[in-house]
Design an enzyme around this catalytic site. Structure first.
Site, PDB file in Angstrom:
ATOM      1  N   THR A 173       0.830  -1.210   0.000  1.00  0.00           N
ATOM      2  CA  THR A 173       0.000   0.000   0.000  1.00  0.00           C
ATOM      3  C   THR A 173       0.861   1.255   0.000  1.00  0.00           C
ATOM      4  O   THR A 173       0.378   2.329  -0.346  1.00  0.00           O
ATOM      5  CB  THR A 173      -0.900   0.046   1.254  1.00  0.00           C
ATOM      6  OG1 THR A 173      -0.096  -0.342   2.370  1.00  0.00           O
ATOM      7  CG2 THR A 173      -2.084  -0.878   1.147  1.00  0.00           C
ATOM      8  N   ASP A 184       9.801   0.708   4.637  1.00  0.00           N
ATOM      9  CA  ASP A 184      10.880   0.008   5.347  1.00  0.00           C
ATOM     10  C   ASP A 184      11.815   0.990   6.037  1.00  0.00           C
ATOM     11  O   ASP A 184      12.144   0.846   7.217  1.00  0.00           O
ATOM     12  CB  ASP A 184      11.687  -0.859   4.373  1.00  0.00           C
ATOM     13  CG  ASP A 184      10.820  -1.880   3.674  1.00  0.00           C
ATOM     14  OD1 ASP A 184       9.671  -2.073   4.115  1.00  0.00           O
ATOM     15  OD2 ASP A 184      11.281  -2.476   2.690  1.00  0.00           O
TER      16      ASP A 184
HETATM   17  C1  GLA Z   1       8.970  -4.048   0.352  1.00  0.00           C
HETATM   18  C2  GLA Z   1       9.161  -2.582  -0.010  1.00  0.00           C
HETATM   19  C3  GLA Z   1       8.170  -1.699   0.752  1.00  0.00           C
HETATM   20  C4  GLA Z   1       6.736  -2.216   0.606  1.00  0.00           C
HETATM   21  C5  GLA Z   1       6.670  -3.713   0.874  1.00  0.00           C
HETATM   22  C6  GLA Z   1       5.310  -4.290   0.570  1.00  0.00           C
HETATM   23  O1  GLA Z   1       9.305  -4.266   1.695  1.00  0.00           O
HETATM   24  O2  GLA Z   1      10.473  -2.164   0.263  1.00  0.00           O
HETATM   25  O3  GLA Z   1       8.291  -0.367   0.306  1.00  0.00           O
HETATM   26  O4  GLA Z   1       6.221  -1.895  -0.651  1.00  0.00           O
HETATM   27  O5  GLA Z   1       7.631  -4.436   0.130  1.00  0.00           O
HETATM   28  O6  GLA Z   1       4.355  -3.770   1.424  1.00  0.00           O
END
Ligand code: GLA
Length: 393
Positions: free
Chosen positions: A36, A175
């Site tokens: 999202t 993240d």
């Molecule tokens: C990875 C990406 C995040 C996010 C997740 C899925 O961790 O680095 O930015 O998009 O996938 O939610």
């Protein structure tokens, strides 16, 4: 590995007797709100106690020397501050290099080189953000060593830039945000469009969060990830032919149902459906947690997994097996994949007294089907990236 071991290794590898400084950045789990972030929706992650340590000394020249205890076969990787361009031969060291590169590009002064030893106790490529952890630990190293006035959000954005522009992965901001702004015993509800956020206490009474690593190699994950993002962008542009909306986070379920016929491809319609419904689920999940209704929270986690499995199609047989086994186990109030998917980890909220039984059951079912076993970690929710004092770990 203890701090003393890291110090010993640092002194041997860099042939020095100086006392270095220690830094740490956590990994993260995402409770709900998957795929999202780049759709302008909400996410609900938390930083965890496994992460990346950096042991650092400043040099008097402009040389950078990196060493990872996780990749000893790659030995010391060296470069100059004047040449921080991406270099495939530098492997993992491109993460700290990219971070230093963007600090300098943003106008921060990094006058001297460094010797840095890294050690991570987050499994690599498991969807627990080992890469954001490596970026953010480098960020705090630069901030503290060179006394830079950088606000945390800016550092987080530079970490995302490393992924997007330096490494070519079109990931969102979740993240780096979770790793940069984590808080012990709290999860973070983040609106990825406005970047407004709230901390929510993770009070799970007599339950814990169990992390289950599928140990499945994540092949082609980056290209499939970028493909999902492109499909969402196409779906959004189809919707925008009649409805003025800047991202899926702004779209209610009602509007989506009314306008979804505009999305030409059926696959893209499924991707968009996930983005819109998952965003609503995340907001509801936050409310459930605030009201202490962890059963309601768990139910939304389960629905999230179903949507990621059927509409977003990022779970895969291994994660499905783990999650379905958990759903059928007593004492589990919710389970889902966490992170990007395509392999990696799942999380389950489990009654403490059932944790060992659940681990056994998952190991049995999983190993029978796939011929290799999963691993388990009990998540401790921790603070974001920071300098640590000797003896703090
Ligand atoms: C990875 C990406 C995040 C996010 C997740 C899925 O961790 O680095 O930015 O998009 O996938 O939610």
């Amino acid at each position: 590995m203890s701090q003393e071991d890291l110090l010993q290794n640092f002194k041997e590898i860099f042939k020095t007797d100086n006392n270095p400084r220690f830094f740490f950045a956590p990994g993260r789990i995402n409770l709900i709100g998957e795929h999202t972030d780049y759709n302008g929706g909400h996410v609900f992650p938390a930083a965890i106690s496994c992460g990346t340590y950096a042991v650092v000394q400043q040099r008097s020249d402009q040389k950078l020397q990196f060493y990872s205890m996780n990749f000893p076969e790659q030995r010391k990787i060296e470069c100059e501050l004047a040449d921080l361009s991406y270099n495939a031969d530098h492997g993992w060291a491109n993460f700290p290099k990219g971070m230093i590169h963007y600090f300098i590009e943003s106008g921060f002064s990094i006058p001297y080189g460094m010797d840095i030893l890294f050690y991570g106790d987050i499994p690599n490529s498991a969807g627990l953000s080992s890469s954001a952890s490596l970026e953010m630990v480098t960020g705090v190293v630069l901030e503290e060593l060179f006394k830079l006035e950088i606000n945390r959000l800016h550092m987080i954005q530079l970490g995302q830039k490393v992924e997007n522009n330096y490494l070519g992965i079109n990931s969102g901001i979740m993240d780096q945000f979770a790793v940069g702004k984590g808080k012990k015993d709290f999860a973070i509800l983040l609106n990825c469009h406005t970047l407004e956020f709230n901390y929510a206490p993770l009070e799970l009474t007599d339950h814990e969060i169990l992390i289950i690593n599928s140990n499945k190699q994540r092949t082609l994950a980056a290209s499939k990830y970028n493909e999902r993002r492109a499909q969402c962008e196409q779906a959004l542009s189809d919707i925008r032919t009649e409805l003025q909306v800047s991202n899926f986070g702004e779209l209610t379920i009602k509007d989506f149902e009314q306008y979804k016929h505009l999305i030409k491809s059926e696959i893209n319609r499924k991707r968009a459906k996930h983005a819109v419904y998952e965003n609503e689920r995340t907001l509801l999940a936050f409310q459930e947690l605030e009201q202490g209704n962890i059963q309601g929270f768990g139910k939304l986690m389960n629905e999230s997994h179903v949507s990621l499995r059927d509409d977003y199609e990022v779970t895969g047989a291994e994660l499905d097996k783990i999650v379905e086994t958990a759903w059928n186990h007593p004492g589990v109030i919710g389970a889902r994949m966490t992170g990007a998917g395509f392999g990696g980890c799942a999380i389950a909220i489990v009654k403490q007294t059932q944790i060992e039984n659940l681990k056994e059951k998952i190991t049995e079912n999983y190993t029978k089907e796939f011929g290799f076993s999963p691993s388990f970690y009990e998540a401790e929710i921790s603070d974001g990236a920071k300098e640590i004092l000797r003896g703090d770990v």
